[in-house]
Design an enzyme around this catalytic site. Structure first.
Site, PDB file in Angstrom:
ATOM      1  CG  ASN A  57      -4.409  -0.331  -0.869  1.00 29.49           C
ATOM      2  OD1 ASN A  57      -5.129   0.153   0.009  1.00 29.49           O
ATOM      3  ND2 ASN A  57      -3.430   0.341  -1.447  1.00 29.49           N
ATOM      4  CE  LYS A  82      -4.890   2.157  -4.474  1.00 29.00           C
ATOM      5  NZ  LYS A  82      -4.075   2.740  -5.504  1.00 29.00           N
ATOM      6  CG  HIS A 120       0.510   2.245  -1.310  1.00 30.01           C
ATOM      7  ND1 HIS A 120       0.280   3.273  -2.194  1.00 30.01           N
ATOM      8  CD2 HIS A 120      -0.038   1.132  -1.867  1.00 30.01           C
ATOM      9  CE1 HIS A 120      -0.390   2.797  -3.239  1.00 30.01           C
ATOM     10  NE2 HIS A 120      -0.597   1.506  -3.063  1.00 30.01           N
ATOM     11  CD  GLU A 178      -2.214   5.380  -3.952  1.00 33.37           C
ATOM     12  OE1 GLU A 178      -2.919   5.069  -2.967  1.00 33.37           O
ATOM     13  OE2 GLU A 178      -2.379   4.880  -5.096  1.00 33.37           O
ATOM     14  CB  SER A 197      -2.801  -2.210 -13.458  1.00 34.67           C
ATOM     15  OG  SER A 197      -2.788  -0.807 -13.267  1.00 34.67           O
TER      16      SER A 197
HETATM   17  C1  PEP Z   1      -2.185  -0.446  -5.049  1.00 33.82           C
HETATM   18  O1  PEP Z   1      -2.826   0.491  -4.652  1.00 33.82           O
HETATM   19  O2  PEP Z   1      -1.406  -1.000  -4.270  1.00 33.82           O
HETATM   20  C2  PEP Z   1      -2.359  -0.888  -6.427  1.00 33.82           C
HETATM   21  C3  PEP Z   1      -1.541  -1.793  -6.904  1.00 33.82           C
HETATM   22  O3  PEP Z   1      -3.378  -0.320  -7.147  1.00 33.82           O
HETATM   23  P1  PEP Z   1      -3.962  -0.833  -8.556  1.00 33.82           P
HETATM   24  O4  PEP Z   1      -4.149  -2.320  -8.453  1.00 33.82           O
HETATM   25  O5  PEP Z   1      -5.249  -0.107  -8.726  1.00 33.82           O
HETATM   26  O6  PEP Z   1      -2.944  -0.488  -9.607  1.00 33.82           O
END
Ligand code: PEP
Length: 255
Positions: free
Chosen positions: A9, A11, A98, A100, A216
């Site tokens: 992703n 973003k 998601h 966000e 993460s």
């Molecule tokens: C995400 O945006 O779906 C995500 C899991 O981000 P990150 O891997 O940076 O935690």
């Protein structure tokens, strides 16, 4: 056997040129180094979709996802991108729900259900995200909370629709924070989600539904997470922006 998927992703990162460069690097690395059955999905901003879909069209295992879409097939919705438009780029997936989008754009269950249904009708496979916040985890009510998120949206689908859905469990406290659920924590809640799917749709469909972990994920923790029986891959944010790191995460999926 369930499909194994590692999805990136991006973003709102990468200019157009940077995105094409990243996709090209990932495509080469995946072609040269990945030999299992894992499917790699690149979740790009809208502006990259068409070009990246063309770039990876001949590359086995790689497909493309949008990170959102509008629920209408067309209409006077200035600035929005429809499910039909997303599908017309060659994208096969769309990330929906998601955290966000839920947090910053107030996307709730009713809107998400309409987006999931519209995406399915346009031939796109939703990667439907859910997961609890830190407060809920501290209160110990995460299992009920995610069961509710499943019921509010996915229980409203037909079995044929549900068969096209990929679920991504993403604890909000682990997204972009550097905190990761332990493999045991992630496995426990993936099993809860699979059971919730089985309760409503039956065991066969539940066993066939890919459930990805997000929060993460890095090359250094991916192997242990992906080794869990109910974890079928990952949804990767930050670490998907570097081709080497992302490909190493893909390679951690033993499929
Ligand atoms: C995400 O945006 O779906 C995500 C899991 O981000 P990150 O891997 O940076 O935690």
């Amino acid at each position: 056997m369930r499909k194994k998927i590692v999805a990136g992703n991006w973003k709102m990162f990468k200019t157009y040129a940077q995105g094409l460069e990243l996709a090209s690097e990932v495509a080469h690395m995946v072609q040269d180094e990945v030999h299992g059955q894992v499917e790699v999905v690149l979740g790009t901003p809208y502006i990259h979709l068409y070009a990246v879909a063309r770039q990876v069209a001949g590359v086995a295992r790689i497909s493309v996802a949008a990170q959102n879409c509008h629920q209408a097939t067309e209409g006077a919705y200035t600035g929005e991108v429809s499910v039909t438009q997303v599908a017309s780029t060659g994208a096969q997936y769309v990330i929906l729900g998601h955290s966000e989008r839920r947090q910053y754009f107030a996307e709730g269950a009713a809107l998400l259900l309409s987006k999931v249904q519209a995406a399915l009708a346009a031939g796109l496979k939703p990667i439907f995200c859910l997961g609890e916040t830190q407060d809920i985890r501290e209160a110990g009510t995460q299992d009920d909370f995610v069961r509710g998120q499943v019921a509010d949206v996915l229980y409203k689908l037909t079995p044929a629709e549900m068969a096209q859905v990929v679920i991504a469990y993403e604890p909000v406290w682990a997204i972009g924070t550097g905190l990761t659920a332990t493999p045991a924590q992630a496995q426990d809640i993936h099993a809860v989600i699979r059971k919730a799917i089985a309760t409503h749709f039956g065991d066969e469909l539940a066993q066939a539904t890919p459930i990805l972990y997000g929060g993460s994920v890095k090359a250094s923790n991916a192997e242990e997470l992906f080794a869990q029986p109910d974890i079928d891959g990952g949804l990767v944010g930050g670490a998907s922006l570097q081709s080497r790191e992302f490909t190493n995460i893909v390679k951690a999926m033993r499929a």
